[in-house]
Design a protein around this motif. Structure first.
Motif, PDB file in Angstrom:
ATOM      1  N   SER A  70      39.618  50.286  -0.120  1.00 33.32           N
ATOM      2  CA  SER A  70      40.661  51.369  -0.319  1.00 33.32           C
ATOM      3  C   SER A  70      40.042  52.685  -0.611  1.00 33.32           C
ATOM      4  N   PRO A  71      40.549  53.573   0.184  1.00 34.61           N
ATOM      5  CA  PRO A  71      41.801  53.494   1.101  1.00 34.61           C
ATOM      6  C   PRO A  71      41.719  52.873   2.596  1.00 34.61           C
ATOM      7  N   LEU A  72      42.855  52.499   2.977  1.00 34.24           N
ATOM      8  CA  LEU A  72      42.784  52.008   4.485  1.00 34.24           C
ATOM      9  C   LEU A  72      43.671  52.848   5.179  1.00 34.24           C
ATOM     10  N   PRO A  73      43.609  52.829   6.625  1.00 38.08           N
ATOM     11  CA  PRO A  73      44.292  53.611   7.612  1.00 38.08           C
ATOM     12  C   PRO A  73      45.993  53.386   7.150  1.00 38.08           C
ATOM     13  N   ALA A  74      46.741  54.586   7.038  1.00 40.65           N
ATOM     14  CA  ALA A  74      47.904  54.583   6.360  1.00 40.65           C
ATOM     15  C   ALA A  74      48.940  53.694   7.551  1.00 40.65           C
ATOM     16  N   LYS A  75      48.441  53.785   8.828  1.00 42.75           N
ATOM     17  CA  LYS A  75      49.187  53.275   9.901  1.00 42.75           C
ATOM     18  C   LYS A  75      48.574  52.025  10.682  1.00 42.75           C
ATOM     19  N   LEU A  76      48.048  51.300   9.712  1.00 47.19           N
ATOM     20  CA  LEU A  76      47.302  49.930  10.061  1.00 47.19           C
ATOM     21  C   LEU A  76      48.498  48.858  10.370  1.00 47.19           C
ATOM     22  N   ASP A  77      48.294  48.151  11.370  1.00 45.80           N
ATOM     23  CA  ASP A  77      48.999  46.878  11.688  1.00 45.80           C
ATOM     24  C   ASP A  77      48.079  45.561  11.389  1.00 45.80           C
ATOM     25  N   TRP A  78      47.874  45.133  10.432  1.00 49.72           N
ATOM     26  CA  TRP A  78      46.755  44.110  10.321  1.00 49.72           C
ATOM     27  C   TRP A  78      47.068  42.524  11.053  1.00 49.72           C
ATOM     28  N   ARG A  79      46.412  42.341  11.984  1.00 46.00           N
ATOM     29  CA  ARG A  79      46.698  41.019  12.471  1.00 46.00           C
ATOM     30  C   ARG A  79      45.623  39.840  11.994  1.00 46.00           C
ATOM     31  N   ALA A  80      46.082  39.216  10.812  1.00 41.79           N
ATOM     32  CA  ALA A  80      45.437  38.564   9.871  1.00 41.79           C
ATOM     33  C   ALA A  80      45.474  37.200  10.262  1.00 41.79           C
ATOM     34  N   ASP A  81      45.246  36.722  11.597  1.00 46.05           N
ATOM     35  CA  ASP A  81      45.430  35.258  11.851  1.00 46.05           C
ATOM     36  C   ASP A  81      44.718  34.455  11.056  1.00 46.05           C
ATOM     37  N   GLU A  82      43.277  34.657  10.928  1.00 44.31           N
ATOM     38  CA  GLU A  82      42.410  33.599  10.135  1.00 44.31           C
ATOM     39  C   GLU A  82      42.832  33.648   8.583  1.00 44.31           C
ATOM     40  N   VAL A  83      42.921  34.840   8.218  1.00 47.82           N
ATOM     41  CA  VAL A  83      43.178  34.857   6.852  1.00 47.82           C
ATOM     42  C   VAL A  83      44.425  34.148   6.508  1.00 47.82           C
ATOM     43  N   GLN A  84      45.465  34.300   7.333  1.00 46.07           N
ATOM     44  CA  GLN A  84      46.840  33.478   7.111  1.00 46.07           C
ATOM     45  C   GLN A  84      46.373  32.037   7.198  1.00 46.07           C
ATOM     46  N   ALA A  85      45.534  31.507   8.005  1.00 47.50           N
ATOM     47  CA  ALA A  85      45.592  30.242   7.983  1.00 47.50           C
ATOM     48  C   ALA A  85      44.740  29.490   6.903  1.00 47.50           C
ATOM     49  N   VAL A  86      43.764  30.228   6.335  1.00 49.93           N
ATOM     50  CA  VAL A  86      43.420  29.618   5.151  1.00 49.93           C
ATOM     51  C   VAL A  86      44.232  29.699   4.046  1.00 49.93           C
ATOM     52  N   ILE A  87      45.053  30.879   3.831  1.00 49.14           N
ATOM     53  CA  ILE A  87      46.083  30.702   2.775  1.00 49.14           C
ATOM     54  C   ILE A  87      46.986  29.571   3.064  1.00 49.14           C
ATOM     55  N   ALA A  88      47.381  29.314   4.435  1.00 48.95           N
ATOM     56  CA  ALA A  88      48.447  28.193   4.604  1.00 48.95           C
ATOM     57  C   ALA A  88      47.785  26.893   4.047  1.00 48.95           C
ATOM     58  N   SER A  89      46.489  26.584   4.140  1.00 46.92           N
ATOM     59  CA  SER A  89      46.136  25.373   3.516  1.00 46.92           C
ATOM     60  C   SER A  89      45.364  25.502   2.161  1.00 46.92           C
ATOM     61  N   ALA A  90      45.397  26.525   1.658  1.00 46.18           N
ATOM     62  CA  ALA A  90      44.939  26.977   0.228  1.00 46.18           C
ATOM     63  C   ALA A  90      45.411  26.155  -0.747  1.00 46.18           C
ATOM     64  N   ASP A  91      44.796  25.815  -2.168  1.00 45.39           N
ATOM     65  CA  ASP A  91      45.515  25.061  -3.050  1.00 45.39           C
ATOM     66  C   ASP A  91      45.619  26.197  -4.315  1.00 45.39           C
ATOM     67  N   GLU A  92      44.954  27.296  -3.888  1.00 49.75           N
ATOM     68  CA  GLU A  92      45.027  28.366  -5.163  1.00 49.75           C
ATOM     69  C   GLU A  92      44.411  29.549  -4.704  1.00 49.75           C
ATOM     70  N   VAL A  93      45.260  30.633  -5.163  1.00 47.26           N
ATOM     71  CA  VAL A  93      44.745  32.018  -4.621  1.00 47.26           C
ATOM     72  C   VAL A  93      44.425  32.599  -6.053  1.00 47.26           C
ATOM     73  N   LEU A  94      43.317  33.456  -5.938  1.00 43.59           N
ATOM     74  CA  LEU A  94      42.822  34.283  -6.996  1.00 43.59           C
ATOM     75  C   LEU A  94      43.055  35.512  -6.857  1.00 43.59           C
ATOM     76  N   GLY A  95      43.813  36.282  -8.002  1.00 44.89           N
ATOM     77  CA  GLY A  95      44.158  37.671  -7.804  1.00 44.89           C
ATOM     78  C   GLY A  95      42.723  38.424  -7.652  1.00 44.89           C
ATOM     79  N   PRO A  96      42.997  39.781  -7.646  1.00 48.72           N
ATOM     80  CA  PRO A  96      41.757  40.733  -7.369  1.00 48.72           C
ATOM     81  C   PRO A  96      41.226  40.877  -8.962  1.00 48.72           C
TER      82      PRO A  96
END
Length: 338
Positions: A70-96
């Motif tokens: 942080s910071p990131l580009p203000a006008k970024l459109d993130w294509r998070a295919d790999e991350v979304q796939a992992v989350i879709a199969s995750a048993d748990e998510v840890l916050g930051p």
């Protein structure tokens, strides 16, 4: 009314520990030669983002970690295919990881605390910046203030730490950098689709009486000149590095991210708070180490009970010597870089 409540809570917490100032300035590149002002270009549009670190136990359980900046580009459109796939199969998510202030401040109570909170952001002796700062440091401040903040006179009444944070935020906007919203929007949508809520991992600093804390902060001084000076260093010379790092995250250049994953004014600014008398009384001494210990402990526990866990951690905390990845390796886990 909701926005007023958020503002009331944010400013009240600012006055207790000024944590939002420290958070806004975290993970900033430091050191190295001065960088010339070259009007850096920020990437925009659809970008892939970085890969993930994979931590694996002897039982095959995996913890996937997205390194963040942080910071990131203000006008970024993130294509998070790999991350979304992992989350879709995750048993748990840890916050930051990190630390937060836990104060019971409702909508109307937050609004009633606003006047006191605003006073706490000012010097307790009523001095202006030109009366607090060394003459040479104040002379550096003036052209930067004019460039990024215009004729804002109110900032002259702020504590140096608060004034530095405001300058830093305006300087980021000037080069097309924002916060982490382009990333968090995608993550929150993926969590919702999976039906998961991130497990909190932050150390909570409990404030039982916010009004008393505000009063204490209003009368306290902070040794924040070093925070102010370090922030000026970044604004004067290192905005291009911030852009370079934000771009590296957006396009998935993990090697560049690790090279740039260092901290700067964060230590000076958090130290001004944590090492103060009010900070020590409120339990802020050593809070970064407490946060690291808590996250590593929770990550190890998650690896033990889940086949797949997902987490987000600042890159700097992951890869620094003795950082989170090194501690997991020492505990016997295998770490695979993106």
């Amino acid at each position: 009314m909701a926005s007023a409540a958020r503002a009331g809570k944010a400013v009240a917490v600012l006055a207790m520990a000024l944590w939002c100032v420290a958070g806004a300035q975290a993970q900033t590149p430091a050191g190295g030669p001065a960088v010339v002002d070259l009007a850096p270009v920020v990437v925009s549009g659809v970008q892939p983002g970085p890969g993930m670190w994979k931590v694996t136990g002897s039982d095959g359980h995996a913890l996937w970690i997205l390194g963040t900046v942080s910071p990131l580009p203000a006008k970024l459109d993130w294509r998070a295919d790999e991350v979304q796939a992992v989350i879709a199969s995750a048993d748990e998510v840890l916050g930051p990881p990190g630390w937060t202030v836990d104060a019971d401040i409702g909508v109307f109570r937050g609004l009633t605390l606003l006047p006191s909170a605003m006073k706490a952001a000012h010097d307790p002796q009523g001095r202006r910046l030109d009366e607090i700062l060394p003459a040479a440091l104040y002379a550096r401040w003036l052209p930067l203030k004019q460039r990024y903040m215009g004729r804002d006179r109110g900032v002259e009444k702020d504590r140096p730490l608060v004034a530095a944070a405001r300058l830093y935020g305006d300087a980021l906007k000037s080069v097309g950098l924002g916060g982490s919203k382009p990333m968090t929007r995608v993550l929150e949508k993926a969590y919702k689709a999976r039906g998961l809520k991130p497990v909190p991992t932050r150390v909570a600093i409990r404030v039982e009486d916010p009004r008393a804390a505000l009063k204490e902060m209003r009368g306290s001084t902070l040794a924040d000149a070093a925070c102010f000076q370090r922030t000026l260093d970044v604004v004067e010379h290192q905005l291009p590095l911030l852009v370079e790092r934000a771009n590296a995250w957006a396009v998935g250049d993990t090697g560049a991210l690790q090279h740039l994953a260092v901290q700067s004014q964060y230590d000076a600014c958090v130290g001004a708070i944590a090492d103060s008398e009010v900070g020590r009384r409120r339990g802020l001494a050593g809070v970064d180490q407490q946060a690291a210990d808590k996250w590593v402990q929770m990550a190890r526990a998650a690896l033990g009970r889940n086949a797949t866990t997902f987490a987000v951690v600042p890159v700097a905390l992951l890869v620094q010597p003795g950082g989170y990845l090194a501690r997991l390796e020492q505990a016997g886990f295998e770490v695979q870089a993106p």
